[in-house]
Design an enzyme around this catalytic site. Structure first.
Site, PDB file in Angstrom:
ATOM      1  NE  ARG A 183     -22.272  -2.118 -17.330  1.00  0.00           N
ATOM      2  CZ  ARG A 183     -23.395  -2.235 -18.016  1.00  0.00           C
ATOM      3  NH1 ARG A 183     -24.036  -1.124 -17.974  1.00  0.00           N
ATOM      4  NH2 ARG A 183     -23.683  -2.994 -18.977  1.00  0.00           N
ATOM      5  CB  THR A 186     -26.442  -3.367  -8.614  1.00  0.00           C
ATOM      6  OG1 THR A 186     -24.945  -2.811  -8.814  1.00  0.00           O
ATOM      7  CG2 THR A 186     -26.431  -4.117  -7.467  1.00  0.00           C
ATOM      8  CG  ASP A 222     -17.967  -6.615 -21.783  1.00  0.00           C
ATOM      9  OD1 ASP A 222     -16.874  -6.097 -21.969  1.00  0.00           O
ATOM     10  OD2 ASP A 222     -18.613  -6.825 -20.721  1.00  0.00           O
ATOM     11  CG  ASP A 276     -15.669  -9.517 -21.570  1.00  0.00           C
ATOM     12  OD1 ASP A 276     -14.796  -9.519 -20.749  1.00  0.00           O
ATOM     13  OD2 ASP A 276     -16.753 -10.069 -21.433  1.00  0.00           O
TER      14      ASP A 276
HETATM   15  C1  PRP Z   1     -17.921  -1.057 -19.422  1.00  0.00           C
HETATM   16  C2  PRP Z   1     -17.387   0.104 -20.340  1.00  0.00           C
HETATM   17  C3  PRP Z   1     -17.655   1.349 -19.244  1.00  0.00           C
HETATM   18  C4  PRP Z   1     -19.020   0.655 -18.588  1.00  0.00           C
HETATM   19  C5  PRP Z   1     -19.873   1.573 -18.978  1.00  0.00           C
HETATM   20  O1  PRP Z   1     -16.704  -1.223 -18.373  1.00  0.00           O
HETATM   21  O2  PRP Z   1     -15.906   0.140 -20.612  1.00  0.00           O
HETATM   22  O3  PRP Z   1     -16.744   1.773 -18.429  1.00  0.00           O
HETATM   23  O4  PRP Z   1     -19.005  -0.718 -18.904  1.00  0.00           O
HETATM   24  O5  PRP Z   1     -21.231   1.283 -18.464  1.00  0.00           O
HETATM   25  P1  PRP Z   1     -21.997   2.331 -17.544  1.00  0.00           P
HETATM   26  O6  PRP Z   1     -22.016   3.548 -18.308  1.00  0.00           O
HETATM   27  O7  PRP Z   1     -23.392   1.435 -17.429  1.00  0.00           O
HETATM   28  O8  PRP Z   1     -21.114   2.286 -16.320  1.00  0.00           O
HETATM   29  P2  PRP Z   1     -16.997  -2.476 -17.631  1.00  0.00           P
HETATM   30  O9  PRP Z   1     -17.771  -2.398 -16.164  1.00  0.00           O
HETATM   31  O10 PRP Z   1     -17.471  -3.762 -18.510  1.00  0.00           O
HETATM   32  O11 PRP Z   1     -15.580  -2.961 -17.032  1.00  0.00           O
HETATM   33  P3  PRP Z   1     -14.247  -3.098 -17.889  1.00  0.00           P
HETATM   34  O12 PRP Z   1     -13.940  -2.264 -18.840  1.00  0.00           O
HETATM   35  O13 PRP Z   1     -13.203  -3.610 -16.894  1.00  0.00           O
HETATM   36  O14 PRP Z   1     -14.634  -4.543 -18.633  1.00  0.00           O
HETATM   37  N1  URA Z   2     -20.543  -1.863 -21.205  1.00  0.00           N
HETATM   38  C1  URA Z   2     -19.947  -2.372 -22.406  1.00  0.00           C
HETATM   39  O1  URA Z   2     -18.872  -2.695 -22.539  1.00  0.00           O
HETATM   40  N2  URA Z   2     -20.954  -2.468 -23.464  1.00  0.00           N
HETATM   41  C2  URA Z   2     -22.218  -2.126 -23.351  1.00  0.00           C
HETATM   42  O2  URA Z   2     -22.939  -2.339 -24.198  1.00  0.00           O
HETATM   43  C3  URA Z   2     -22.577  -1.592 -22.141  1.00  0.00           C
HETATM   44  C4  URA Z   2     -21.655  -1.385 -20.861  1.00  0.00           C
END
Ligand code: PRP
Ligand code: URA
Length: 209
Positions: free
Chosen positions: A105, A109, A201, A204
């Protein structure tokens, strides 16, 4: 708050591990291990009503009938964080195929950005478990489910660890028939789209980035 088509798995072993994984003192080694264990434990509940068919088996003493899953299973982690649940699920469903959907995401935005898709060719004939630890705004899970439906998948279950009420509403606004399985429905999102109390996160914390 109660939601339809959402199962919160309240098993005490899962809840104990969820509490440990929320702890910001858990380093990525511990976080990974806990996520893997929770994902395994969740499989029991998520697959509870999977259809089975009869299989005849020869024991050392005689023939008897048992059961096998009637449909093949495809596991689809949403990259990156969904990968942290994949091995845990595969431990209990070792025959499952694996697809991958890359979605992150946008930090400004909060909109989902899809960057990678690879699914088994016969995915439409299988039961799909879509996995990602976090359902926040719902954007990533919505985009991933829409992609799976375009690929012809008729049966999807979305499995996450922590869901925000806002994300559940948004997800079921687009995909009302897709059941959500989670270990907790948390309170709310903050202004940056993070789940409160949440666990931070997930990507991370898994990868140490
Ligand atoms: C995180 C998580 C989901 C998303 C959830 O991924 O693993 O995929 O955020 O958020 P949303 O419901 O608002 O879309 P992230 O975008 O941080 O990517 P990553 O897994 O590569 O760290
Ligand atoms: N993605 C994450 O990894 N953690 C949150 O709390 C929201 C989105």
């Amino acid at each position: 708050m109660s939601f339809t088509n959402v199962t919160v798995i309240t098993h005490p072993v899962i809840q104990t591990k969820l509490t440990e994984i929320r702890d910001f003192a858990a380093d990525h080694r511990k976080f990974r291990a806990l996520l893997d264990e929770i994902a395994s434990l969740m499989v029991y509940e998520v697959t509870r009503d999977f259809p089975t068919k009869t299989r005849v088996v020869q024991t050392p003493l005689e023939k008897t009938t048992g059961a096998v899953l009637a449909r093949r299973v495809t596991l689809v982690p949403i990259l990156r964080a969904g990968l942290g649940m994949a091995n845990g699920v595969l431990r209990l469903l070792p025959e499952a195929r694996l697809g991958h959907l890359g979605v992150y995401r946008d930090e400004q935005t909060l909109e989902p950005v899809s960057y990678y898709q690879k699914l088994p060719p016969d995915v439409s004939d299988t039961e799909v478990l879509l996995i990602d630890p976090m359902l926040a705004t719902g954007g990533s899970a919505i985009a991933a489910s829409s992609f799976l439906k375009k690929a012809g998948v008729a049966s999807i279950r979305f499995v996450c660890l922590v869901a925000a009420p806002e994300g559940i509403q948004a997800f079921h606004g687009q995909h009302p028939e897709v059941p959500i399985y989670c270990a907790s429905i948390d309170r709310q999102l903050n202004e940056k789209g993070y789940i409160l109390p949440g666990l931070g996160d997930a990507g991370d914390r898994i990868f140490g980035t």
